[in-house]
Motif scaffolding. Structure first.
Motif, PDB file in Angstrom:
ATOM      1  N   PRO A 556       0.815  -1.231   0.000  1.00 33.34           N
ATOM      2  CA  PRO A 556       0.000   0.000   0.000  1.00 33.34           C
ATOM      3  C   PRO A 556       0.841   1.271   0.000  1.00 33.34           C
ATOM      4  N   LEU A 557       1.906   1.269   0.749  1.00 34.85           N
ATOM      5  CA  LEU A 557       2.769   2.450   0.770  1.00 34.85           C
ATOM      6  C   LEU A 557       3.425   2.657  -0.579  1.00 34.85           C
ATOM      7  N   GLY A 558       3.888   1.577  -1.197  1.00 34.73           N
ATOM      8  CA  GLY A 558       4.505   1.694  -2.517  1.00 34.73           C
ATOM      9  C   GLY A 558       3.501   2.148  -3.557  1.00 34.73           C
ATOM     10  N   THR A 559       2.256   1.644  -3.450  1.00 32.25           N
ATOM     11  CA  THR A 559       1.219   2.053  -4.399  1.00 32.25           C
ATOM     12  C   THR A 559       0.939   3.549  -4.295  1.00 32.25           C
ATOM     13  N   ILE A 560       0.836   4.047  -3.078  1.00 32.46           N
ATOM     14  CA  ILE A 560       0.555   5.478  -2.870  1.00 32.46           C
ATOM     15  C   ILE A 560       1.698   6.334  -3.412  1.00 32.46           C
ATOM     16  N   LEU A 561       2.917   5.942  -3.103  1.00 30.98           N
ATOM     17  CA  LEU A 561       4.070   6.746  -3.524  1.00 30.98           C
ATOM     18  C   LEU A 561       4.246   6.717  -5.037  1.00 30.98           C
ATOM     19  N   SER A 562       4.074   5.535  -5.649  1.00 31.13           N
ATOM     20  CA  SER A 562       4.232   5.448  -7.098  1.00 31.13           C
ATOM     21  C   SER A 562       3.129   6.236  -7.811  1.00 31.13           C
ATOM     22  N   SER A 563       1.904   6.139  -7.310  1.00 36.15           N
ATOM     23  CA  SER A 563       0.804   6.911  -7.916  1.00 36.15           C
ATOM     24  C   SER A 563       1.044   8.404  -7.772  1.00 36.15           C
ATOM     25  N   THR A 564       1.501   8.796  -6.594  1.00 35.94           N
ATOM     26  CA  THR A 564       1.784  10.222  -6.374  1.00 35.94           C
ATOM     27  C   THR A 564       2.892  10.709  -7.304  1.00 35.94           C
ATOM     28  N   SER A 565       3.895   9.858  -7.507  1.00 37.80           N
ATOM     29  CA  SER A 565       5.013  10.245  -8.380  1.00 37.80           C
ATOM     30  C   SER A 565       4.546  10.460  -9.814  1.00 37.80           C
ATOM     31  N   VAL A 566       3.754   9.528 -10.320  1.00 36.29           N
ATOM     32  CA  VAL A 566       3.291   9.638 -11.716  1.00 36.29           C
ATOM     33  C   VAL A 566       2.391  10.846 -11.895  1.00 36.29           C
ATOM     34  N   ILE A 567       1.453  11.014 -10.972  1.00 36.92           N
ATOM     35  CA  ILE A 567       0.527  12.154 -11.079  1.00 36.92           C
ATOM     36  C   ILE A 567       1.278  13.469 -10.929  1.00 36.92           C
ATOM     37  N   GLN A 774      13.892   2.297   9.209  1.00 36.16           N
ATOM     38  CA  GLN A 774      14.456   0.968   8.961  1.00 36.16           C
ATOM     39  C   GLN A 774      13.734   0.310   7.810  1.00 36.16           C
ATOM     40  N   GLY A 775      14.483  -0.505   7.073  1.00 37.22           N
ATOM     41  CA  GLY A 775      13.897  -1.304   6.026  1.00 37.22           C
ATOM     42  C   GLY A 775      13.309  -0.466   4.909  1.00 37.22           C
ATOM     43  N   LYS A 776      12.116  -0.881   4.503  1.00 37.79           N
ATOM     44  CA  LYS A 776      11.467  -0.207   3.384  1.00 37.79           C
ATOM     45  C   LYS A 776      11.102   1.228   3.717  1.00 37.79           C
ATOM     46  N   TYR A 777      11.017   1.556   4.991  1.00 39.15           N
ATOM     47  CA  TYR A 777      10.645   2.923   5.369  1.00 39.15           C
ATOM     48  C   TYR A 777      11.789   3.907   5.127  1.00 39.15           C
ATOM     49  N   THR A 778      13.026   3.403   5.079  1.00 34.68           N
ATOM     50  CA  THR A 778      14.148   4.267   4.703  1.00 34.68           C
ATOM     51  C   THR A 778      14.010   4.706   3.256  1.00 34.68           C
ATOM     52  N   VAL A 779      13.644   3.743   2.403  1.00 31.81           N
ATOM     53  CA  VAL A 779      13.424   4.060   0.990  1.00 31.81           C
ATOM     54  C   VAL A 779      12.226   4.986   0.841  1.00 31.81           C
ATOM     55  N   ALA A 780      11.163   4.686   1.574  1.00 27.75           N
ATOM     56  CA  ALA A 780       9.963   5.530   1.494  1.00 27.75           C
ATOM     57  C   ALA A 780      10.265   6.943   1.956  1.00 27.75           C
ATOM     58  N   MET A 781      11.143   7.066   2.947  1.00 27.82           N
ATOM     59  CA  MET A 781      11.502   8.393   3.436  1.00 27.82           C
ATOM     60  C   MET A 781      12.238   9.187   2.367  1.00 27.82           C
ATOM     61  N   GLU A 782      13.117   8.545   1.611  1.00 34.61           N
ATOM     62  CA  GLU A 782      13.834   9.249   0.553  1.00 34.61           C
ATOM     63  C   GLU A 782      12.891   9.633  -0.586  1.00 34.61           C
ATOM     64  N   ILE A 783      11.963   8.732  -0.923  1.00 33.07           N
ATOM     65  CA  ILE A 783      10.978   9.053  -1.963  1.00 33.07           C
ATOM     66  C   ILE A 783      10.129  10.240  -1.533  1.00 33.07           C
ATOM     67  N   PHE A 784       9.725  10.231  -0.266  1.00 32.43           N
ATOM     68  CA  PHE A 784       8.929  11.354   0.242  1.00 32.43           C
ATOM     69  C   PHE A 784       9.721  12.664   0.152  1.00 32.43           C
ATOM     70  N   ALA A 785      11.023  12.601   0.462  1.00 33.75           N
ATOM     71  CA  ALA A 785      11.853  13.804   0.364  1.00 33.75           C
ATOM     72  C   ALA A 785      11.961  14.272  -1.077  1.00 33.75           C
ATOM     73  N   ILE A 786      12.086  13.330  -2.017  1.00 35.27           N
ATOM     74  CA  ILE A 786      12.145  13.697  -3.437  1.00 35.27           C
ATOM     75  C   ILE A 786      10.860  14.386  -3.873  1.00 35.27           C
ATOM     76  N   LEU A 787       9.721  13.755  -3.512  1.00 37.23           N
ATOM     77  CA  LEU A 787       8.428  14.337  -3.909  1.00 37.23           C
ATOM     78  C   LEU A 787       8.192  15.684  -3.241  1.00 37.23           C
ATOM     79  N   ALA A 788       8.507  15.762  -1.924  1.00 33.36           N
ATOM     80  CA  ALA A 788       8.258  17.010  -1.194  1.00 33.36           C
ATOM     81  C   ALA A 788       9.134  18.142  -1.733  1.00 33.36           C
ATOM     82  N   SER A 789      10.413  17.862  -1.971  1.00 29.03           N
ATOM     83  CA  SER A 789      11.301  18.919  -2.470  1.00 29.03           C
ATOM     84  C   SER A 789      10.929  19.323  -3.892  1.00 29.03           C
ATOM     85  N   SER A 790      10.487  18.347  -4.695  1.00 28.17           N
ATOM     86  CA  SER A 790      10.077  18.667  -6.067  1.00 28.17           C
ATOM     87  C   SER A 790       8.818  19.528  -6.057  1.00 28.17           C
TER      88      SER A 790
END
Length: 824
Positions: A556-567, A774-790
């Protein structure tokens, strides 16, 4: 007087000799010859010798023309009388003449008995001087297996070494690891209980207490022993003693009102002395190890032939008769002392066949069968000696042989009895080891029965040496299941046994297995560490494959982030279309149209580059995702930096005499973007060349998971790349901040200042967040930073411009100013 089986002298034409104790100890051991209690079971053994000798003499195929005879001597279970009887047997008359045999017309073949190990040890030391074979039907001390000390000793019962091992195996088989030990203070008791203790301790069980039954005390030290039993938590007590020595202990147990599961040695496991109705409540459920039982065809009928008028053993038979039929022989002057006022007179016509007692019971012959075996062993040895075929007359004379000559044949004797049981002696003079495991049952009439519930046969195939049917056992406690006797309850799987300081190993506490370890058995001493890719279940009983974790599109977290990225990536594209559509407007021209388009394209890629971080980390993904992120953001921030510097140059070039006008050329901004991006590119290429990222399975961060992640190869290179982006953003922020107050109706430096402030805030916050995640949340945190800064760059840089372009037309004055600015 007639003798019991403590000594039976076996002679060849006519006599065979032996020793036993039909009576128990006299009131005065040294001087009295009257024994205060008759032992009926030994009277049966005496009659068995009569039966076997008569059977052999009546068989023409066994020792033809040779007659066997025997003499018996009643020792009353007294060492001095045992010794006296043995020496009389050797001398041949009623007096003792050391080292001389008076009865030269008959040969003494052997002596059967005594039954007590201590007595057998003494007699063996003496008889070895004459090389006379001594065959005991009941002495079980392990010391007697030493052929250097006792070369002429044999026995038809197993050594206590095997009995003790059988008792230890019995305790362990039933799960009893916390037991008490009682032993009579004789060689039999002390050696036997020591072997039991060694057996159970070596197997991991423990002794709760160990006490001695003191035969020198009238009460056998019973009050102290029972007090110890009462205080102890052990529910099982092993007793190495004779039945007569156990009676004071049982009486004291009744007095103190305690019951325990009693484990009997062979000396009292089938005793009739201790099975009195007074003790039935405390003895029912007793488990014992007993001599292997056997049957002797025709014995019951022979036993019924005794009569008070018989010469052989007349005195003992008359006592037995009075006890059995509760009568008194008038012609006796109250010699027995059993009935001073008899209710009736013994006539001798009483029917013994109608009596059911220990004497007439031949259903499970144990000690009696051992005597039967001993007589046949001597007979077979005599037969082998008579059939000797050695040349040159070297064979011994059956009518005049030496004791050592028969000893030679006795060591090699091997034969089968009528029931098929094979008899032989090993190098230690011991027979094959076979025991019965018996359980004491109480019949409705109140009589105690010894029921066979298992066996212990050392000659059996592996896996069948020890057998027991626990469902047939009646327990003292009345339970249906096997009672528990442990110091500490068993540790279930998932726990291990930690010893308590200063206590036996059986007293422990159950400790859960450490993280990552399991136990799949009860009472484990250590835990087993799972393999690196396995993890215990919640009960810590089995190792299961670790779950694999990574940020997937299905998550679910990956789905939300990927959808947000594309949109989100479509937003810069939409803004780019607006700029293209309104590229002739002054506001678009004033914002450096070409540089703005490059910035929007890079922003769209900034949103899309986060998709590289989602999904299973493949080698290619790991190699490119940080580089892609670094290059795209480097172009984006370089464009903003170029726009910032161009704004400053544009306003500074308006001053008279300024040489900066040549730097306001659009090509300068392209060069700046290229140089700034080139530096990031060089840094990324160096990173990939020296220590490129790669996928790895991380089990350190969360031991119960396998985290599939990309190892950055060189953390220094990663933070240098991110730091370079921060450097570009910081320079752009500082320049824009200083230029925010330049006079103009539309000063883009203000928007650049806010965009860089938001950009830097996002990535500064990312640093502690990424360390704690930790784990996948480290990756999610970087994706969130990319989206937020963009999004920060898109909103701060273009939201106001789009609003102006789409919501209202520029006023003529504003248009003129923007046009003039553009021209400048």
């Amino acid at each position: 007087r007639a003798l019991d089986l403590e000594h039976v002298k076996l002679f060849i034409n006519p006599v065979l000799s032996g020793s036993s104790h039909i009576h128990f100890k006299p009131l005065n051991i040294l001087f009295s010859c009257f024994c205060y209690r008759i032992y009926i079971q030994n009277l049966q053994q005496l009659q068995v010798i009569r039966f076997v000798v008569a059977e052999i003499n009546g068989n023409p195929d066994i020792l033809p023309n040779v007659t066997l005879g025997f003499q018996a001597y009643d020792s009353c279970d007294v060492l001095q009388l045992d010794l006296k009887g043995a020496l009389q047997a050797v001398t041949g008359y009623d007096r003792i003449i050391p080292n001389y045999r008076c009865a030269g017309d008959v040969s003494l073949s052997s002596i059967i008995g005594p039954s007590i190990s201590t007595h057998s040890i003494l007699l063996s030391h003496i008889l070895r001087l004459f090389s006379y074979p001594l065959i005991s039907h009941y002495a079980t001390s392990p010391l007697l297996s030493n052929k250097r000390e006792f070369p002429s000793f044999f026995r038809t019962v197993p050594s206590d070494i095997f009995q003790s091992k059988g008792l230890a195996d019995l305790l362990l088989h039933l799960g009893w690891t916390w037991v008490g030990l009682l032993a009579v203070d004789t060689d039999y008791g002390q050696q036997g209980i020591q072997l039991v203790q060694q057996g159970i301790v070596s197997a991991g069980a423990c002794v709760a207490f160990s006490e001695n039954i003191l035969t020198s005390h009238p009460d056998r030290n019973a009050p102290h022993i029972v007090k110890v039993m009462k205080v102890s938590t052990a529910k099982v007590v092993v007793i190495f003693a004779n039945g007569i020595d156990l009676i004071p202990i049982l009486e004291e147990m009744i007095k103190q009102n305690i019951t325990r599961i009693l484990i009997a040695s062979d000396a009292w496991s089938i005793s009739t002395m201790a099975s009195l109705k007074t003790f039935s409540a405390h003895l029912v459920g007793t488990i014992g190890i007993a001599l292997n039982s056997g049957t002797i065809p025709g014995l019951r009928e022979f036993l019924n032939t005794i009569h008070p008028s018989m010469t052989l053993g007349r005195y003992l038979i008359r006592i037995f008769w009075e006890l059995t039929f509760s009568c008194k022989f008038i012609d006796d002057k109250n010699q027995t002392g059993y009935f001073s006022n008899a209710v009736k007179e013994c006539t001798g016509s009483e029917n013994l066949a109608s009596v059911q007692n220990v004497y007439t019971d031949v259903s499970n012959l144990r000690t009696t069968y051992s005597v039967y075996t001993a007589v046949h062993a001597v007979t077979k040895s005599l037969e082998d000696m008579k059939n000797c075929k050695y040349p040159q007359g070297s064979c011994p004379d059956i009518w005049n042989f030496k004791p050592w000559q028969l000893l030679y044949y006795l060591k090699k004797v091997r034969f089968k009895l009528k029931d098929g049981r094979e008899v032989y002696f090993d190098k230690n003079g011991d027979p094959p080891t076979v025991y019965d495991i018996v359980n004491w049952h109480l019949s409705p009439s109140g009589d105690m029965h010894h029921v066979k519930v298992g066996s212990y046969d050392m000659a059996a195939p592996p896996g069948k040496v020890f057998t027991i049917n626990t469902s047939a056992i009646i327990w003292t406690t009345g339970e249906r299941q096997v009672p528990i006797s442990v110091c500490s309850q068993s540790c279930p799987p998932g726990f291990w046994k930690a010893a308590r300081k200063g206590e036996p190993v059986c007293c422990f506490q159950c400790v859960p297995c450490p993280q990552g370890e399991i136990t799949n058995q009860t009472d484990s001493f250590t835990c087993i560490k799972c393999l690196w890719d396995m993890w215990p279940n919640s009960e810590k009983t089995t190792c299961q494959p670790k779950p694999v974790e990574y940020l997937s599109y299905e998550d679910p977290l990956g789905t939300i982030l990927s959808s947000t990225s594309v949109i989100s990536s479509l937003v810069p594209v939409a803004i780019l279309k607006i700029f293209i559509k309104f590229k002739t407007t002054p506001i678009v021209k004033a914002n450096n149209y070409s540089l703005s388009c490059l910035l929007l394209v890079s922003l769209s890629f900034c949103f899309l580059c986060s998709l590289v971080f989602i999904g299973y980390p493949q080698p290619v993904n790991c190699l490119l995702r940080q580089v892609t992120f670094g290059m795209v953001f480097a172009i984006c921030v370089s464009c903003i930096l170029a726009k910032t510097i161009m704004v400053v140059f544009a306003f500074m070039a308006t001053k008279p005499g300024s040489n900066l006008k040549k730097w306001t050329n659009p090509h300068v901004s392209y060069v700046m973007v290229f140089i700034c991006s080139l530096l990031q590119f060089i840094l990324c290429i160096t990173w990939l060349s020296i220590a490129s990222p790669y996928p790895e399975q991380n089990i350190e961060t969360q031991p119960r998971l396998i985290i599939i992640q990309c190892n950055e190869g060189s953390p220094t290179a990663f933070w240098c790349m991110l730091g370079y982006l921060g450097l570009l953003a910081s320079i752009s922020f500082v320049v824009a901040f200083l230029a925010r107050r330049l006079p103009d109706s539309f000063n883009e430096a203000k928007f650049i200042t806010f965009s860089m402030l938001a950009f830097l805030s996002v990535w500064v916050s990312f640093i502690p967040a990424s360390v704690s995640a930790q784990g996948k949340y480290t990756v999610a945190m970087e994706i969130f930073a990319i989206l937020a800064s963009s999004w920060a760059l898109v909103v701060c840089m273009f939201a106001n411009k789009c609003f102006i372009i789409l919501s209202a037309r520029p006023t003529p004055l504003a248009t003129a100013e923007l046009t003039a600015k553009h021209r400048r």
